[in-house]
Design a protein around this motif. Sequence first.
Motif, PDB file in Angstrom:
ATOM      1  N   HIS A 412      55.771 -37.614  20.760  1.00 55.98           N
ATOM      2  CA  HIS A 412      54.388 -37.195  20.532  1.00 55.98           C
ATOM      3  C   HIS A 412      54.106 -37.168  19.027  1.00 55.98           C
ATOM      4  O   HIS A 412      54.069 -36.108  18.404  1.00 55.98           O
ATOM      5  N   PRO A 413      53.908 -38.341  18.421  1.00 57.07           N
ATOM      6  CA  PRO A 413      53.759 -38.402  16.964  1.00 57.07           C
ATOM      7  C   PRO A 413      52.565 -37.648  16.414  1.00 57.07           C
ATOM      8  O   PRO A 413      52.593 -37.223  15.250  1.00 57.07           O
ATOM      9  N   ASP A 414      51.535 -37.429  17.232  1.00 49.24           N
ATOM     10  CA  ASP A 414      50.338 -36.743  16.730  1.00 49.24           C
ATOM     11  C   ASP A 414      50.396 -35.230  16.885  1.00 49.24           C
ATOM     12  O   ASP A 414      49.614 -34.515  16.267  1.00 49.24           O
ATOM     13  N   THR A 415      51.318 -34.733  17.708  1.00 51.47           N
ATOM     14  CA  THR A 415      51.405 -33.283  17.934  1.00 51.47           C
ATOM     15  C   THR A 415      52.804 -32.726  17.711  1.00 51.47           C
ATOM     16  O   THR A 415      53.002 -31.518  17.759  1.00 51.47           O
ATOM     17  N   GLY A 416      53.770 -33.590  17.441  1.00 54.12           N
ATOM     18  CA  GLY A 416      55.165 -33.176  17.357  1.00 54.12           C
ATOM     19  C   GLY A 416      55.464 -32.244  16.203  1.00 54.12           C
ATOM     20  O   GLY A 416      54.807 -32.283  15.154  1.00 54.12           O
ATOM     21  N   THR A 417      56.494 -31.405  16.415  1.00 60.01           N
ATOM     22  CA  THR A 417      56.896 -30.419  15.400  1.00 60.01           C
ATOM     23  C   THR A 417      58.399 -30.429  15.132  1.00 60.01           C
ATOM     24  O   THR A 417      58.899 -29.575  14.397  1.00 60.01           O
ATOM     25  N   GLY A 418      59.138 -31.370  15.729  1.00 58.31           N
ATOM     26  CA  GLY A 418      60.584 -31.423  15.527  1.00 58.31           C
ATOM     27  C   GLY A 418      61.178 -32.589  16.290  1.00 58.31           C
ATOM     28  O   GLY A 418      60.463 -33.471  16.768  1.00 58.31           O
ATOM     29  N   PHE A 419      62.493 -32.597  16.407  1.00 59.55           N
ATOM     30  CA  PHE A 419      63.199 -33.681  17.081  1.00 59.55           C
ATOM     31  C   PHE A 419      64.130 -33.090  18.128  1.00 59.55           C
ATOM     32  O   PHE A 419      64.932 -32.199  17.828  1.00 59.55           O
TER      33      PHE A 419
END
Length: 478
Positions: A412-419
Motif C-alpha cells: 500500500h504505497p499511498d497509505t503504508g507506514t512500515g514493512f
Amino acid sequence: MNILMVSSEAVPFSKSGGLADVLGSLSPALAKKGEEVRIFMPMYSFIDPKGFRKDASYTVPMLNSDETVSTVHRKLDGVEYIGLEHPYFTERKGIYGDTSFTPYADNGERFMLFAKAAVLYMKASGWKADIVHCHDWTAGLVPFYMKQEGIKAHSIFTIHNLAYQGDFSRYDAVLGGDRLEREFFYGKPGEERLNMLKAGLESADSITTVSPTYADEIQTEKYGCGLDWLLRERKEDLHGILNGMDTHEWNPRADKFFPEHYSSKDLSGKKALKARVLKEYNLIDDIDLPLFAMVSRIADQKGYAELLGGNHPVLEELLYQKNFQMLVIGTGDKHYEDKLKELESRHENLSVNIAFSSITAHEAEGAADFFLMPSRYEPCGLNQMYSLHYGTLPVAHRTGGLADTIIDITEHPDTGTGFLMENLSSEAISDAVNRAIKFYNDEKENMAKAIKRAMTTDLSWDKSAGEYIDLYNSLKNK
C-alpha cells in the motif's frame, strides 16, 4: 460506572513489562471519560509509601493460618491506587522474584492470597464495583473467588501474554485453603497442576486480549499455548482490543530524554539526534546511511534465533552489505549476547549495547530511520507504536498487534507506514530489510510522506478506552 482493576503491577509504582504500562495508561484514560477507576495492586518493598494513606486491615483465610492484610490508597491522575500490604510483597525485593530469572518458590501462594485479598477488599471497603477487570495470571483466581463470596460485579479477564500462565503444583493449590474447580487444572490424573490463567478463562464473564489479530491467533494450535481449544469454546466472549501508548512520555516534540526535539512538520531535530547517536554509540559517522534499531529482550521470541542462528545467520550477511547500520539495545540470552558482541567486533556498522535504560530506548527510537521487530509472536507490542510516533518506520513480522498497527508500504504505497514480513524466517528478514533500504535510498519523497503518515497515526488510549467502556456497558446491560 465503578471499575476495579486487579493487577500485580501498575505504572508508576511497579513494572516488569508492558502489563504495568497498560494499567498506568488505560486507567487514567477511562477516568478522563468520567468512569471511577481503582487499581488493586501489591505494595512491594521498592514502592515509596509517601503519599499513600492507611485504610483498614482485614483477614484472609489460607490453609495454615488467617493472614492479616491491610490496604493503603493514593489518588493519581484521577485514579485511586489501592496497595495491598502483606509480608509476601512488602518484604520481597522483586515482583515475581529477586531477578527476572529467579521466580519466588511460593508465587502460587503469594498470588492466591493476592486474589483473595482483592475480593475481600470489595466486601470490606463498602465500595461497590460494577466491573472487576482482572489482568493476567496473577489475577486469574479473582473471578472464581468473586462467585464464592457472592460479589455481584461483572468480571473481565485480560490476556496480556498467553505464554505466561501461572503454572503451579497441586500442593500449591491446596495452600489457599479452598476447593478449587477441577477445570482450573491440567495434566494426567494424579499429576494435575494448577493453571491460574486457565482459571481466569474459565471463570470470567468476558475475556479480552490486547489486539484483534492476537485474539484470532490464540485460537489456533500454533499460538494457543495449549489453551486454544478453550479459547475457541469461549470465542463469543473473547474480544481483541488494541492497546494504546502513553503519548505524554513518548512525544518527540517534548521528549525529556533528549534535547533534539522534532515533529512531523519539522524533522531537523531527528537528523541532529541521529548525528549525535551515531557518534555516541561508535557507529560510522555518516548520516546518509539508513540506521536500524532494535530495543528488546535478546531472546528467541524477539527473532534472535532467525537473526543469528542456523545455517543462514542473516544479520551478518546483511552487515557485510555495508549499506546500513544497526543499533542493538537490550539484555537477555547470554548465548545471543555473546554472538552479538562478537559480530560487533568485526563490523563497524553494528553497535551492541547489553544494557537497558529509558534514555537509550528513547534515543534509539528517535534517532533511527527503521525499527526492526522480527518477533515470533507479539500480543500487542508497544515499540512499533513508539516507532511510528517518532517517525521511525517499523520493519516487522505480520503477527499480533504488529499486524494491526503497521500498514505495509510495498502493498500500500499511498497509505503504508512500515514493512511487514508474512512469515518469520532468515530469508523474510533479509527481504524486508532490503526493501526498507531500497525505499530509503531510491524514494526520498515517498519516505518523507511515509514518515509523516506514521507520526500522525492515532495511537493514543482514547479509542481503546472507548471500546472497553462499550464492553463494560454491554455486560452491565445483560
